[in-house]
Scaffold this active site. Structure first.
Site, mmCIF file in Angstrom:
data_model
loop_
_atom_site.group_PDB
_atom_site.id
_atom_site.type_symbol
_atom_site.label_atom_id
_atom_site.label_comp_id
_atom_site.label_asym_id
_atom_site.label_seq_id
_atom_site.Cartn_x
_atom_site.Cartn_y
_atom_site.Cartn_z
ATOM 1 N N ILE A 194 0.814 -1.215 0.000
ATOM 2 C CA ILE A 194 0.000 0.000 0.000
ATOM 3 C C ILE A 194 0.851 1.271 0.000
ATOM 4 C CG2 ILE A 194 -1.953 -1.132 1.121
ATOM 5 C CD1 ILE A 194 -1.091 0.109 3.761
ATOM 6 N N ASP A 195 2.142 1.145 0.239
ATOM 7 C CA ASP A 195 3.054 2.288 0.230
ATOM 8 C C ASP A 195 3.599 2.468 -1.185
ATOM 9 O OD1 ASP A 195 5.018 4.172 0.541
ATOM 10 O OD2 ASP A 195 6.183 3.047 2.015
#
Length: 443
Positions: A350-351
């Site tokens: 998700i980063d």
């Protein structure tokens, strides 16, 4: 058994492979189900940050030159449920005179749990780069997750990418096979670029020096504070003959070999497959024959014809891997376009900060003619590529328009660089439009 029944319904009734769902049901009913399944196999586990899927695919081809039964998880379904599904649905020929092999790609965070049940005879370690910080943490944390699995089996052989210095940590008693590059003379003294991870000496955490660097933190390293240096290689790439976007020709220990896929990083994958093959008694000629196969690997430089466009699908997920894909594109002597697709789901990480460490700027030194962006996080990628000097981008937030996006590109050759879930969505759209066949790996 519930797992096998689920697979039968998915595969024969719904026409989907269902690599994970049968395993999910089976492990829910019996968390130790793989321990029973593994008793019939010699197991080899492949893990690391980048290259697991292609390394596993190439190694399976190599081992199949000698062994009648080699089961594997070609779709990259590499967590406990997917691996259980692979084991559940495997079939051993009744008249086989050999003990079958299970060659399995394993997610870094799942090595301990998987190894505990499968009791491997060998671990293959590809590399460790910064990847999905939200899941794995920094690289030394990632390596510790792998070590927890290895330490359970001190008798298992480690087949190690010795060009990656982080793998020299841990004081492991296991027998070891080392592979790496010796294509340049061991001379010179250089440092890795300032933002490179994993360049600390295991002996005293001083910054390592290099005789040469292949990419990232990999190369012929040595310490100037003590005697630590890269170990002697068991198998080595001794010459790079020709690198193109569609094939790589190189020598391993003086033997010329070729794989039908581009990129220096994929030569590491081939070298790992070579090392595993030799460890398991496969001859050099058999390995050469296995490498000559042009069978494509799911989502890894997969070639697709879309109308009059020659499309190449490449997976990107972290800065080191993305930079290697960019370097591969730069070997293309013909004009090309790039469609970059960014998602940030759990399987992608998700980063998305890694896109800022990717050297998109170097594409100005290539035959790149046009850039477009898409995916759920297309805005992030649009800004990054605009900052890299590509302000004129078409955008495709809806991947249902992917065929139109490809057709709108001005060049015959189009690269699509996509994160994992974006690649799945892309393939689904291409399949629905009839440009690729269903493989069953989309389940």
């Amino acid at each position: 058994m519930v797992g096998r029944s689920t697979y039968f319904v998915l595969h024969n009734v719904l026409h989907r492979a269902g690599s994970a769902l049968p395993g999910k049901l089976a492990t829910k009913l019996d968390p130790d189900v793989m321990s029973q399944l593994a008793q019939d196999y010699d197991v080899i586990l492949v893990t690391g940050t980048n290259g697991k899927t292609l390394t596993t695919a190439l190694t399976a081809r190599v081992l199949s030159e000698k062994y009648e039964t080699v089961i594997t998880n070609p779709s990259g379904s590499n967590m406990m449920q997917g691996i259980t599904g692979t084991m559940l649905t495997a079939r051993i020929p009744k008249n086989s005179h050999q003990r079958p092999l299970a060659l399995l790609e394993v997610d870094e965070a799942n090595v301990e749990a998987v190894a505990k049940q499968l009791k491997p005879i060998a671990f293959v370690l590809t590399n460790i780069f910064r990847d999905q910080l939200d899941r794995y943490g920094e690289i030394y944390t990632t390596y510790e997750k792998i070590l927890k699995g290895i330490r359970l089996f001190p008798e298992a052989t480690l087949i190690i990418n010795a060009d990656s210095p982080i793998f020299m940590r841990g004081n492991l008693p296991n027998p070891k096979v080392y592979y790496g590059f010796n294509h340049e003379p061991a001379q010179g003294d250089m440092h890795a670029p300032h933002n490179t991870d994993g360049i600390l000496s295991p002996s005293d955490n001083s910054v390592l020096h290099y005789h040469f660097i292949t990419y990232g933190n990999q190369g012929d390293y040595f310490s100037v504070t003590d005697e630590f240096k890269r170990p002697q290689l068991t198998y080595a790439v001794t010459k790079l003959n020709k690198l193109t976007p569609t094939f790589s020709n190189f020598d391993i220990d003086g033997q010329t070999l070729q794989i039908e896929i581009g990129g220096l990083y994929n030569i590491y994958n081939a070298l790992a497959a070579y090392a595993v093959g030799r460890f398991m008694g496969v001859t050099v000629d058999q390995i050469r024959h296995a490498f000559e196969s042009n069978a494509q690997v799911f989502g890894r430089q997969e070639a697709v014809q879309v109308g009059d466009k020659d499309v190449t699908i490449v997976l990107i997920k972290n800065p080191v891997g993305a930079n290697q894909v960019i370097d591969m594109m730069k070997t293309d002597e013909q004009p090309f376009s790039l469609l970059a697709l960014l998602n940030a789901n759990y399987a992608d990480g998700i980063d998305t900060s890694w896109i800022w460490d990717t050297d998109f700027e170097s594409l100005h030194d290539s035959q790149l003619q046009a850039v477009a962006t898409g995916g759920e996080r297309y805005k992030d990628l649009y800004v990054r590529l605009k900052m890299a000097g590509y302000p004129d981008q078409a955008v495709y937030p809806d991947l249902k328009k992917i065929v139109s996006a490809i057709e709108a590109m001005p060049t015959k050759h189009v690269y699509i660089a996509a994160t994992y879930t974006a690649m799945l969505q892309l393939r689904s759209q291409l399949q629905e439009a009839g440009f690729i066949k269903a493989t069953g790996m989309e389940a």
